[in-house]
Design a protein around this motif. Structure first.
Motif, PDB file in Angstrom:
ATOM      1  N   ARG A 169       8.586   7.623 -18.185  1.00 54.70           N
ATOM      2  CA  ARG A 169       8.953   8.626 -19.185  1.00 54.70           C
ATOM      3  C   ARG A 169       9.438   7.957 -20.466  1.00 54.70           C
ATOM      4  NH1 ARG A 169      12.037  12.650 -14.908  1.00 54.70           N
ATOM      5  NH2 ARG A 169      10.176  13.877 -14.322  1.00 54.70           N
ATOM      6  N   ARG A 170      10.146   6.844 -20.307  1.00 59.85           N
ATOM      7  CA  ARG A 170      10.595   6.099 -21.481  1.00 59.85           C
ATOM      8  C   ARG A 170       9.387   5.541 -22.256  1.00 59.85           C
ATOM      9  NH1 ARG A 170      13.352   2.584 -18.944  1.00 59.85           N
ATOM     10  NH2 ARG A 170      15.232   3.871 -18.780  1.00 59.85           N
ATOM     11  N   ASP A 171       8.296   5.253 -21.513  1.00 55.73           N
ATOM     12  CA  ASP A 171       7.075   4.770 -22.155  1.00 55.73           C
ATOM     13  C   ASP A 171       6.280   5.889 -22.808  1.00 55.73           C
ATOM     14  OD1 ASP A 171       7.684   2.230 -21.268  1.00 55.73           O
ATOM     15  OD2 ASP A 171       6.357   2.312 -19.520  1.00 55.73           O
ATOM     16  N   GLY A 172       6.702   7.140 -22.608  1.00 57.29           N
ATOM     17  CA  GLY A 172       6.001   8.264 -23.210  1.00 57.29           C
ATOM     18  C   GLY A 172       4.823   8.768 -22.409  1.00 57.29           C
ATOM     19  N   LYS A 173       4.742   8.435 -21.112  1.00 61.63           N
ATOM     20  CA  LYS A 173       3.625   8.888 -20.286  1.00 61.63           C
ATOM     21  C   LYS A 173       3.776  10.369 -19.948  1.00 61.63           C
ATOM     22  CE  LYS A 173       1.969   4.693 -19.970  1.00 61.63           C
ATOM     23  NZ  LYS A 173       0.723   4.309 -20.689  1.00 61.63           N
ATOM     24  N   SER A 174       2.634  11.049 -19.794  1.00 64.18           N
ATOM     25  CA  SER A 174       2.647  12.467 -19.420  1.00 64.18           C
ATOM     26  C   SER A 174       3.048  12.597 -17.954  1.00 64.18           C
ATOM     27  CB  SER A 174       1.266  13.081 -19.623  1.00 64.18           C
ATOM     28  OG  SER A 174       0.335  12.538 -18.699  1.00 64.18           O
ATOM     29  N   GLU A 175       3.497  13.820 -17.606  1.00 69.69           N
ATOM     30  CA  GLU A 175       3.897  14.043 -16.220  1.00 69.69           C
ATOM     31  C   GLU A 175       2.717  13.876 -15.275  1.00 69.69           C
ATOM     32  OE1 GLU A 175       7.043  14.459 -15.052  1.00 69.69           O
ATOM     33  OE2 GLU A 175       7.532  13.960 -17.136  1.00 69.69           O
ATOM     34  N   GLU A 176       1.519  14.263 -15.737  1.00 69.82           N
ATOM     35  CA  GLU A 176       0.322  14.087 -14.909  1.00 69.82           C
ATOM     36  C   GLU A 176       0.040  12.605 -14.681  1.00 69.82           C
ATOM     37  OE1 GLU A 176      -4.468  15.179 -14.932  1.00 69.82           O
ATOM     38  OE2 GLU A 176      -3.171  15.813 -16.589  1.00 69.82           O
ATOM     39  N   SER A 177       0.162  11.814 -15.748  1.00 71.91           N
ATOM     40  CA  SER A 177      -0.057  10.376 -15.627  1.00 71.91           C
ATOM     41  C   SER A 177       0.996   9.741 -14.737  1.00 71.91           C
ATOM     42  CB  SER A 177      -0.033   9.724 -17.019  1.00 71.91           C
ATOM     43  OG  SER A 177      -0.121   8.318 -16.913  1.00 71.91           O
ATOM     44  N   ILE A 178       2.223  10.199 -14.873  1.00 71.01           N
ATOM     45  CA  ILE A 178       3.307   9.662 -14.045  1.00 71.01           C
ATOM     46  C   ILE A 178       3.040   9.944 -12.565  1.00 71.01           C
ATOM     47  CG2 ILE A 178       5.740   9.954 -13.445  1.00 71.01           C
ATOM     48  CD1 ILE A 178       6.266  10.368 -16.456  1.00 71.01           C
ATOM     49  N   ALA A 179       2.636  11.179 -12.253  1.00 68.37           N
ATOM     50  CA  ALA A 179       2.376  11.544 -10.855  1.00 68.37           C
ATOM     51  C   ALA A 179       1.254  10.684 -10.261  1.00 68.37           C
ATOM     52  CB  ALA A 179       2.018  13.022 -10.764  1.00 68.37           C
ATOM     53  N   LYS A 180       0.227  10.433 -11.087  1.00 65.77           N
ATOM     54  CA  LYS A 180      -0.891   9.625 -10.624  1.00 65.77           C
ATOM     55  C   LYS A 180      -0.457   8.195 -10.327  1.00 65.77           C
ATOM     56  CE  LYS A 180      -5.554   8.185 -11.966  1.00 65.77           C
ATOM     57  NZ  LYS A 180      -6.601   8.290 -13.017  1.00 65.77           N
ATOM     58  N   ARG A 181       0.366   7.631 -11.227  1.00 68.64           N
ATOM     59  CA  ARG A 181       0.823   6.260 -11.032  1.00 68.64           C
ATOM     60  C   ARG A 181       1.760   6.141  -9.833  1.00 68.64           C
ATOM     61  NH1 ARG A 181       0.685   2.835 -15.893  1.00 68.64           N
ATOM     62  NH2 ARG A 181      -0.676   3.816 -17.427  1.00 68.64           N
ATOM     63  N   VAL A 182       2.616   7.136  -9.669  1.00 69.90           N
ATOM     64  CA  VAL A 182       3.581   7.085  -8.563  1.00 69.90           C
ATOM     65  C   VAL A 182       2.875   7.125  -7.215  1.00 69.90           C
ATOM     66  CG1 VAL A 182       5.409   8.394  -7.420  1.00 69.90           C
ATOM     67  CG2 VAL A 182       5.543   7.949  -9.880  1.00 69.90           C
ATOM     68  N   ARG A 183       1.721   7.795  -7.165  1.00 67.79           N
ATOM     69  CA  ARG A 183       0.984   7.876  -5.905  1.00 67.79           C
ATOM     70  C   ARG A 183       0.502   6.502  -5.431  1.00 67.79           C
ATOM     71  NH1 ARG A 183      -0.968  12.860  -7.914  1.00 67.79           N
ATOM     72  NH2 ARG A 183      -2.839  11.864  -8.787  1.00 67.79           N
ATOM     73  N   ARG A 184       0.464   5.537  -6.355  1.00 67.24           N
ATOM     74  CA  ARG A 184       0.065   4.195  -5.949  1.00 67.24           C
ATOM     75  C   ARG A 184       1.052   3.600  -4.931  1.00 67.24           C
ATOM     76  NH1 ARG A 184      -1.105   1.729 -11.980  1.00 67.24           N
ATOM     77  NH2 ARG A 184      -2.839   3.119 -12.546  1.00 67.24           N
ATOM     78  N   GLY A 185       2.247   4.127  -4.939  1.00 69.31           N
ATOM     79  CA  GLY A 185       3.256   3.630  -4.006  1.00 69.31           C
ATOM     80  C   GLY A 185       3.115   4.185  -2.607  1.00 69.31           C
ATOM     81  N   ASP A 186       2.099   5.033  -2.377  1.00 63.48           N
ATOM     82  CA  ASP A 186       1.948   5.631  -1.057  1.00 63.48           C
ATOM     83  C   ASP A 186       1.661   4.595   0.029  1.00 63.48           C
ATOM     84  OD1 ASP A 186       2.447   8.101  -2.068  1.00 63.48           O
ATOM     85  OD2 ASP A 186       0.369   8.811  -2.014  1.00 63.48           O
ATOM     86  N   VAL A 187       1.072   3.457  -0.350  1.00 65.93           N
ATOM     87  CA  VAL A 187       0.791   2.433   0.651  1.00 65.93           C
ATOM     88  C   VAL A 187       2.083   1.954   1.296  1.00 65.93           C
ATOM     89  CG1 VAL A 187       0.817   0.558  -1.059  1.00 65.93           C
ATOM     90  CG2 VAL A 187      -0.384   0.241   1.100  1.00 65.93           C
ATOM     91  N   LEU A 188       3.160   1.877   0.514  1.00 63.66           N
ATOM     92  CA  LEU A 188       4.461   1.507   1.084  1.00 63.66           C
ATOM     93  C   LEU A 188       5.075   2.672   1.847  1.00 63.66           C
ATOM     94  CD1 LEU A 188       6.015  -0.477  -1.923  1.00 63.66           C
ATOM     95  CD2 LEU A 188       4.860  -1.398   0.102  1.00 63.66           C
ATOM     96  N   ARG A 189       4.942   3.859   1.304  1.00 63.74           N
ATOM     97  CA  ARG A 189       5.568   5.022   1.914  1.00 63.74           C
ATOM     98  C   ARG A 189       4.927   5.372   3.258  1.00 63.74           C
ATOM     99  NH1 ARG A 189       9.250   8.487  -0.250  1.00 63.74           N
ATOM    100  NH2 ARG A 189       9.071   7.413  -2.249  1.00 63.74           N
ATOM    101  N   ASN A 190       3.632   5.093   3.400  1.00 65.34           N
ATOM    102  CA  ASN A 190       2.930   5.457   4.632  1.00 65.34           C
ATOM    103  C   ASN A 190       2.929   4.346   5.682  1.00 65.34           C
ATOM    104  OD1 ASN A 190       2.291   7.918   3.454  1.00 65.34           O
ATOM    105  ND2 ASN A 190       0.317   7.193   2.672  1.00 65.34           N
ATOM    106  N   ALA A 191       3.455   3.191   5.328  1.00 62.53           N
ATOM    107  CA  ALA A 191       3.472   2.081   6.278  1.00 62.53           C
ATOM    108  C   ALA A 191       4.599   2.262   7.293  1.00 62.53           C
ATOM    109  CB  ALA A 191       3.652   0.753   5.539  1.00 62.53           C
ATOM    110  N   PRO A 192       4.391   1.889   8.541  1.00 65.34           N
ATOM    111  CA  PRO A 192       5.435   2.038   9.559  1.00 65.34           C
ATOM    112  C   PRO A 192       6.518   0.963   9.499  1.00 65.34           C
ATOM    113  CG  PRO A 192       3.480   1.091  10.552  1.00 65.34           C
ATOM    114  CD  PRO A 192       3.126   1.416   9.125  1.00 65.34           C
ATOM    115  N   TYR A 193       6.308  -0.044   8.637  1.00 60.68           N
ATOM    116  CA  TYR A 193       7.255  -1.166   8.598  1.00 60.68           C
ATOM    117  C   TYR A 193       7.154  -1.799   7.217  1.00 60.68           C
ATOM    118  CZ  TYR A 193       9.821  -5.099  10.829  1.00 60.68           C
ATOM    119  OH  TYR A 193      10.749  -6.028  11.211  1.00 60.68           O
TER     120      TYR A 193
END
Length: 437
Positions: free
Chosen positions: A311-335
């Motif tokens: 948000r400080r970089d001025g990204k749109s909420e849609e762009s932010i949501a898309k980028r944050v989804r990249r972290g799903d690999v960590l969130r879905n890992a069992p360890y």
């Protein structure tokens, strides 16, 4: 009065068959055996050396060298020491020199194994049934070395009419103890028995075993003796295993729900900390997030910090949501594992260029440790993905995990059992990355 008859003592007879002439391409091998007056009976097992099968089938090829032929017959190199190669050949057999034989054949030619030894055995068996009206088993044999044992022995590479394996699992021994892993390689035992009378240089390529009619049966082949790759704990030689471990490591981004063995992760850490490091230091620390609560707390805090940065970089909420989804690999890992770098023992030069180089030394050592860790995880049959995200919010990670100020998180590693086999990676030529001076 005579007492009860003594129980029969198991026994068998094995004899070589004389009278087999020099075999040439196109010869009818079954007819040659029948003409040698083999005295076969129902229930006998005929042991036929692969060399004469190959000759009859015309598996003689011209080759400038034996090594050239070995190259052509090799599917996978298992181990190499000097000129000696243990390979997997086209028939799926793991053996020295792919089974290519340069002996007892004309100069400039070599002898390959039968193209399909099980089919060869079936053909001999069927022809002998027609010629001699007998029901026998047939085993095509070849000479192998073995892991862990010195010396050669004959084994079955082709079979017809013989139960090649005797699976005793589920039974008990003579003391009533359960048998949970015992599978006897009957066909290999028969092949080795025949080799005792055929010999390696006696010119007796065929032998007959009598008295073991119970081993005859349908529905199995010598190919069943080849251990499946997934079950082979010794699939590679030493140097080949090292290269395979490094080059076959893949980034895995989707995992099953199967739990991760904490002991396997700790063994991977033990391998990680053997990496080189400057000044005899140990700059690696590995934070193991074994509870779902700790993983969720960290990932939520990291996500919030990332959103704030975007948000400080001025990204749109849609762009932010898309980028944050990249972290799903960590969130879905069992360890999760967070590797951290500590620079205790680093030299302070009071000079910007030299101090920067000093830190870079530690970063390189940290990367070597992480690579060791990922490769060792792969050796434990665990998939992994290194993600850099913790490096962008180190203060947040230290706070959530309660880490000392001097610990620098160097990414995070998602660990788990791969949900699918990773895609093949195109081969890279080392030449593209090399400059020679």
């Amino acid at each position: 009065m005579s007492g009860p008859a003594a129980p029969a003592v198991p026994s068998y007879e094995v004899r070589a068959l004389a009278g087999i002439p020099e075999v040439r391409p196109g010869d009818d091998l079954a007819a040659l055996i029948a003409a040698a007056d083999p005295g076969l009976r129902d229930g006998d097992v005929l042991l036929v050396t692969s060399k004469i099968v190959s000759k009859a089938e015309g598996r003689i090829v011209r080759a400038e060298s034996r090594e050239e032929a070995v190259d052509a017959e090799t599917v996978r190199v298992v181990a190499r020491r000097g000129a000696l190669r243990i390979v997997e050949n086209r028939q799926g057999l793991v053996m020295a020199a792919a089974g290519v034989d340069a002996s007892n054949t004309d100069p400039g030619t070599v002898l390959l194994l039968p193209e399909d030894p099980d089919r060869s055995a079936a053909g001999i068996r069927s022809a002998l049934r027609e010629l001699l009206s007998v029901d026998v088993g047939v085993i095509v044999t070849d000479t192998f070395g073995r892991p862990w044992r010195t010396g050669l022995t004959d084994v079955a590479i082709g079979s017809a009419g013989v139960r090649v394996l005797d699976d005793l699992r589920g039974g008990t021994d003579d003391r009533g103890n359960p048998l949970s892993a015992t599978i006897v390689a009957t066909a290999d035992e028969l092949a080795a028995a025949g080799d005792l009378v055929k010999g390696k240089a006696a010119g007796l390529p065929v032998a007959v075993v009598r008295g073991l009619g119970h081993v005859l049966g349908e529905g199995s082949a010598a190919a069943d003796l080849v251990r499946a790759p997934a079950d082979d704990m010794f699939r590679l030689g030493t140097s080949e295993a090292v290269r395979e471990a490094v080059t076959q490591r893949r980034t895995v981004r989707a995992f099953t729900d199967e739990p991760v063995d904490p002991g396997a992760v700790r063994r991977a850490v033990a391998a990680a900390v053997t990496a080189p490091a400057p000044h005899h230091t140990t700059p690696w620390r590995f934070v193991l997030l074994e509870s779902a609560r700790s993983r969720l707390e960290l990932l939520d805090a990291m996500r919030d910090a990332w959103v704030e940065d975007l948000r400080r970089d001025g990204k749109s909420e849609e762009s932010i949501a898309k980028r944050v989804r990249r972290g799903d690999v960590l969130r879905n890992a069992p360890y999760l594992v967070v590797p951290c770098m500590v620079t205790d023992g680093a030299h302070d030069y009071g000079h910007a260029r030299r101090d920067a180089a000093e830190r870079e030394m530690f970063v390189v050592a940290m990367g070597a440790g992480v690579q060791n860790f990922l490769v060792a995880l792969a050796g434990e049959r665990l998939g992994s993905a290194w993600v850099s995200s913790t490096m962008f919010c180190r203060d947040v990670v230290r706070k959530v995990l309660g880490l000392p100020e001097g610990w620098d998180p160097m990414g995070a590693v998602a660990v788990g059992h791969a949900a699918a086999a990773p895609a093949e990676r195109p081969a890279r030529s080392a030449a593209a990355f090399i400059e020679v001076r």
